[in-house]
Design an enzyme around this catalytic site. Structure first.
Site, PDB file in Angstrom:
ATOM      1  N   GLU A  72      49.203  36.482  43.617  1.00 18.48           N
ATOM      2  CA  GLU A  72      49.039  36.520  45.078  1.00 18.48           C
ATOM      3  C   GLU A  72      47.634  36.926  45.492  1.00 18.48           C
ATOM      4  O   GLU A  72      46.997  36.257  46.303  1.00 18.48           O
ATOM      5  CB  GLU A  72      50.046  37.484  45.708  1.00 18.48           C
ATOM      6  CG  GLU A  72      49.842  37.582  47.205  1.00 18.48           C
ATOM      7  CD  GLU A  72      50.887  38.398  47.934  1.00 18.48           C
ATOM      8  OE1 GLU A  72      50.962  38.244  49.159  1.00 18.48           O
ATOM      9  OE2 GLU A  72      51.607  39.166  47.291  1.00 18.48           O
ATOM     10  N   ILE A  95      52.923  43.478  44.480  1.00 14.67           N
ATOM     11  CA  ILE A  95      53.805  44.295  45.318  1.00 14.67           C
ATOM     12  C   ILE A  95      54.448  43.370  46.341  1.00 14.67           C
ATOM     13  O   ILE A  95      53.803  42.932  47.292  1.00 14.67           O
ATOM     14  CB  ILE A  95      53.049  45.433  46.040  1.00 14.67           C
ATOM     15  CG1 ILE A  95      52.330  46.342  45.047  1.00 14.67           C
ATOM     16  CG2 ILE A  95      54.025  46.249  46.893  1.00 14.67           C
ATOM     17  CD1 ILE A  95      51.577  47.513  45.690  1.00 14.67           C
ATOM     18  N   ASP A  96      55.704  43.047  46.132  1.00 17.20           N
ATOM     19  CA  ASP A  96      56.447  42.258  47.110  1.00 17.20           C
ATOM     20  C   ASP A  96      57.138  43.250  48.030  1.00 17.20           C
ATOM     21  O   ASP A  96      57.834  44.155  47.571  1.00 17.20           O
ATOM     22  CB  ASP A  96      57.461  41.341  46.432  1.00 17.20           C
ATOM     23  CG  ASP A  96      58.098  40.402  47.440  1.00 17.20           C
ATOM     24  OD1 ASP A  96      57.348  39.716  48.156  1.00 17.20           O
ATOM     25  OD2 ASP A  96      59.338  40.372  47.534  1.00 17.20           O
TER      26      ASP A  96
END
Length: 284
Positions: A72, A95-96
């Site tokens: 990401e 980190i979702d």
């Protein structure tokens, strides 16, 4: 094709790396965080997103120099989404649930998938705050903290808990579509939940804690690991339109079983038709 021995090695190595990088999240969870926005006010990033991704990609690249990465933060900084090739490719969300993380709301996780020949082979979703480790390998089932999980067999929408990502309604261009679908779900489903982490919500469907999850506005790293975990738990992931799911352009309808999936496709189409009629009426 990777052999089972190679896949075992990939899995064991990435599990160790996941636990190592999770310490960054755990240690930072209650502290202050430097926050920036990306696509909009609702799309946050912290220094910890970058730190976790660096640990994961540096570790994997050193161990497996021929592997590729779709991460990401790397994609965000380059403004370029690389294509998924046949090469072994790690799809990583460090980190979702960053907004949850920023607010110290405990639904936040690391999400890692490995695709080989464009096929998802392993998935890990780890919430280090609640110590939930969801794992799956293609053809081997799905697990929560080492115990098998199975998706829900509830087939009636009226008895279903449905998760939807309502925060995207902050985007003016799609607000009416999101709210139209939300209204359709609210009027029929047993209950609605918004958890703020796509990867963890997919895992909740995989473990049968929710019957369905729907959202259209995600990226590959949000969903790759969770999609494999749901499928290995016996659930279904299709495109919102009812067609085949494309991990590189994810429009997500993740459901415990096929019958309920078809009901939801019909409901979403009906809601979208109503929204379209309202738009046309407003123009006249």
């Amino acid at each position: 094709m990777a052999s089972q021995i190679e896949l075992d090695r990939y899995y064991e190595f990435v599990m160790k790396l996941t636990m190592e990088s999770a310490k960054v999240i755990r240690d930072a969870f209650q502290g202050g965080k430097n926050i920036e926005t990306k696509a909009g006010d609702w799309d946050l990033v912290t220094q910890y997103d970058r730190k976790v991704e660096e640990i994961l990609i540096a570790g994997l690249a050193k161990e497996f120099p021929n592997h590729k990465f779709i991460g990401e933060e790397t994609v965000s900084s380059n403004n370029f989404l690389p294509p998924l090739t046949d090469a072994p490719t790690w799809i990583i969300d460090p980190i979702d649930g960053t907004t949850n993380f920023v607010h110290s709301f405990p639904h936040t996780c690391i999400s890692i998938a490995l695709a080989i020949n464009k096929q998802l082979e392993l998935g890990i979703v780890y919430n280090p705050i609640l110590e939930q480790m969801f794992t799956a390998r293609r053809g081997r089932g799905a697990f929560l903290n080492g115990k098998p999980i199975v998706s829900s067999n509830v087939q009636e929408l009226g008895s279903s808990l449905v998760c939807i990502e309502a925060s995207y309604a902050t985007i003016p261009e799609i607000r009416d579509v999101i709210l139209g679908r939300l209204e359709a779900f609210v009027s029929i489903a047993h209950g609605i939940r918004t958890l703020g982490s796509a990867a963890l919500t997919l895992c909740h469907v995989a473990m049968g804690a929710a019957e369905a999850y729907h959202t259209d506005n995600l990226m590959p790293w949000d969903v790759a690991a969770g999609v494999l975990i749901i499928r290995e738990a016996g659930g279904v992931v299709i495109d919102t339109s009812g067609g085949e799911f494309n991990v590189m352009n994810p429009k997500v309808l993740a459901v415990g079983n096929h019958k309920l999936a078809q009901e939801l496709v019909k409901l979403i189409k009906h809601a979208d038709n109503k929204t379209q009629q309202k738009r046309l009426a407003a123009m006249q």
